[in-house]
Scaffold this motif. Sequence first.
Motif, PDB file in Angstrom:
ATOM      1  N   LYS A  81       0.837  -1.204   0.000  1.00 61.35           N
ATOM      2  CA  LYS A  81       0.000   0.000   0.000  1.00 61.35           C
ATOM      3  C   LYS A  81       0.876   1.261   0.000  1.00 61.35           C
ATOM      4  O   LYS A  81       0.614   2.221  -0.738  1.00 61.35           O
ATOM      5  CB  LYS A  81      -0.900  -0.020   1.244  1.00 61.35           C
ATOM      6  CG  LYS A  81      -1.935   1.083   1.292  1.00 61.35           C
ATOM      7  CD  LYS A  81      -2.819   0.891   2.523  1.00 61.35           C
ATOM      8  CE  LYS A  81      -3.831   1.997   2.680  1.00 61.35           C
ATOM      9  NZ  LYS A  81      -4.639   1.825   3.912  1.00 61.35           N
ATOM     10  N   ILE A  82       1.929   1.254   0.836  1.00 60.26           N
ATOM     11  CA  ILE A  82       2.831   2.413   0.918  1.00 60.26           C
ATOM     12  C   ILE A  82       3.628   2.560  -0.385  1.00 60.26           C
ATOM     13  O   ILE A  82       3.806   3.677  -0.887  1.00 60.26           O
ATOM     14  CB  ILE A  82       3.781   2.289   2.131  1.00 60.26           C
ATOM     15  CG1 ILE A  82       2.973   2.249   3.432  1.00 60.26           C
ATOM     16  CG2 ILE A  82       4.762   3.455   2.184  1.00 60.26           C
ATOM     17  CD1 ILE A  82       3.741   1.754   4.647  1.00 60.26           C
ATOM     18  N   GLU A  83       4.068   1.441  -0.933  1.00 60.43           N
ATOM     19  CA  GLU A  83       4.808   1.482  -2.205  1.00 60.43           C
ATOM     20  C   GLU A  83       3.948   2.066  -3.321  1.00 60.43           C
ATOM     21  O   GLU A  83       4.437   2.793  -4.189  1.00 60.43           O
ATOM     22  CB  GLU A  83       5.272   0.070  -2.596  1.00 60.43           C
ATOM     23  CG  GLU A  83       6.493  -0.404  -1.801  1.00 60.43           C
ATOM     24  CD  GLU A  83       6.840  -1.860  -2.067  1.00 60.43           C
ATOM     25  OE1 GLU A  83       6.029  -2.574  -2.712  1.00 60.43           O
ATOM     26  OE2 GLU A  83       7.929  -2.289  -1.631  1.00 60.43           O
ATOM     27  N   GLU A  84       2.650   1.746  -3.289  1.00 62.23           N
ATOM     28  CA  GLU A  84       1.726   2.288  -4.299  1.00 62.23           C
ATOM     29  C   GLU A  84       1.588   3.803  -4.167  1.00 62.23           C
ATOM     30  O   GLU A  84       1.485   4.519  -5.162  1.00 62.23           O
ATOM     31  CB  GLU A  84       0.350   1.619  -4.170  1.00 62.23           C
ATOM     32  CG  GLU A  84       0.318   0.225  -4.775  1.00 62.23           C
ATOM     33  CD  GLU A  84      -0.949  -0.549  -4.424  1.00 62.23           C
ATOM     34  OE1 GLU A  84      -1.803   0.002  -3.682  1.00 62.23           O
ATOM     35  OE2 GLU A  84      -1.078  -1.699  -4.883  1.00 62.23           O
ATOM     36  N   VAL A  85       1.583   4.291  -2.933  1.00 61.93           N
ATOM     37  CA  VAL A  85       1.513   5.741  -2.687  1.00 61.93           C
ATOM     38  C   VAL A  85       2.750   6.419  -3.274  1.00 61.93           C
ATOM     39  O   VAL A  85       2.654   7.435  -3.975  1.00 61.93           O
ATOM     40  CB  VAL A  85       1.398   6.050  -1.165  1.00 61.93           C
ATOM     41  CG1 VAL A  85       1.522   7.554  -0.906  1.00 61.93           C
ATOM     42  CG2 VAL A  85       0.082   5.537  -0.610  1.00 61.93           C
ATOM     43  N   VAL A  86       3.926   5.838  -2.998  1.00 60.94           N
ATOM     44  CA  VAL A  86       5.195   6.399  -3.500  1.00 60.94           C
ATOM     45  C   VAL A  86       5.234   6.346  -5.024  1.00 60.94           C
ATOM     46  O   VAL A  86       5.644   7.306  -5.681  1.00 60.94           O
ATOM     47  CB  VAL A  86       6.406   5.656  -2.885  1.00 60.94           C
ATOM     48  CG1 VAL A  86       7.709   6.127  -3.520  1.00 60.94           C
ATOM     49  CG2 VAL A  86       6.458   5.876  -1.371  1.00 60.94           C
ATOM     50  N   TYR A  87       4.774   5.228  -5.599  1.00 64.31           N
ATOM     51  CA  TYR A  87       4.748   5.072  -7.061  1.00 64.31           C
ATOM     52  C   TYR A  87       3.817   6.105  -7.685  1.00 64.31           C
ATOM     53  O   TYR A  87       4.145   6.734  -8.698  1.00 64.31           O
ATOM     54  CB  TYR A  87       4.295   3.659  -7.426  1.00 64.31           C
ATOM     55  CG  TYR A  87       4.150   3.440  -8.922  1.00 64.31           C
ATOM     56  CD1 TYR A  87       5.275   3.365  -9.750  1.00 64.31           C
ATOM     57  CD2 TYR A  87       2.884   3.343  -9.505  1.00 64.31           C
ATOM     58  CE1 TYR A  87       5.132   3.178 -11.124  1.00 64.31           C
ATOM     59  CE2 TYR A  87       2.739   3.163 -10.876  1.00 64.31           C
ATOM     60  CZ  TYR A  87       3.862   3.082 -11.678  1.00 64.31           C
ATOM     61  OH  TYR A  87       3.736   2.907 -13.034  1.00 64.31           O
ATOM     62  N   ASP A  88       2.666   6.309  -7.063  1.00 65.49           N
ATOM     63  CA  ASP A  88       1.693   7.283  -7.557  1.00 65.49           C
ATOM     64  C   ASP A  88       2.290   8.700  -7.548  1.00 65.49           C
ATOM     65  O   ASP A  88       2.107   9.468  -8.497  1.00 65.49           O
ATOM     66  CB  ASP A  88       0.432   7.226  -6.688  1.00 65.49           C
ATOM     67  CG  ASP A  88      -0.704   8.046  -7.279  1.00 65.49           C
ATOM     68  OD1 ASP A  88      -0.985   7.885  -8.478  1.00 65.49           O
ATOM     69  OD2 ASP A  88      -1.303   8.861  -6.540  1.00 65.49           O
ATOM     70  N   LEU A  89       3.020   9.027  -6.477  1.00 66.53           N
ATOM     71  CA  LEU A  89       3.697  10.330  -6.407  1.00 66.53           C
ATOM     72  C   LEU A  89       4.710  10.471  -7.546  1.00 66.53           C
ATOM     73  O   LEU A  89       4.844  11.527  -8.152  1.00 66.53           O
ATOM     74  CB  LEU A  89       4.425  10.477  -5.065  1.00 66.53           C
ATOM     75  CG  LEU A  89       3.578  10.749  -3.819  1.00 66.53           C
ATOM     76  CD1 LEU A  89       4.448  10.687  -2.579  1.00 66.53           C
ATOM     77  CD2 LEU A  89       2.887  12.101  -3.907  1.00 66.53           C
TER      78      LEU A  89
END
Length: 235
Positions: A203-211
């Motif tokens: 979930k956190i990796e997805e946030v970073v990827y989205d950024l």
Amino acid sequence: MAHHSFTSFQEFLNKEQDIREQIRIATKEIEQYVRDMLITLQAIHSEGGLQRIPECCEKSRALLENVRQGYDKLKVNVPKNEYYHYNDHWRYVTQQLSFLVALVVYLESERLVTREEFADIIGVKSVREEGFHVDLEDYLTGLLHLASELARLAVNSVTNGDYSRPIRISQFVAELNSGFRLLNLKNDMLRKRFDSLKYDVKKIEEVVYDLSIRGLKPVEHSGTSKEDVDESNKD
């Protein structure tokens, strides 16, 4: 003879009941402070909540003073060498506190609270041989709960316009995950909780990827400013 035996049994049962009642009273008191801490720290997820982090941590630290007093009352009611006979009473609240203290320490300094530090904060021992202590599994359960809370904070940080925090959270939770992978977890509840850690990491990796794909991921500077790069590109 049998009558005498049953009289002593009744005395034992009465004493046992009294001990459990005193433990319940002390635990209930701790639970109230834990609820207050939970409410206090939930404010970090609200709009403008990131600015309130220092205030929330300060309020939580004040409540932890009361928690210490609660554990002082609890300790005097637990007979010597009978910690595991009664610990079902305070196990859950200690797990919650492990999470809350870990969250406060992370919010204050972005580091992991140690078991020794957590034990010291709530006023108990960190080593089983020394008496009333923080059970290792209770401490670890709190850390796994911390990962879920930080995944939530990563999402809400973006909503609040803080784009660097999720990257720092991602690095921290990845290290936490690596640490847990070194353990051979025998406890079923702990293992189930650990299984959810990979979803928190994702979930956190997805946030970073989205950024990153939105061009919002902050560039790590190595002494070179954006202006310097722009100037060199003109040459």
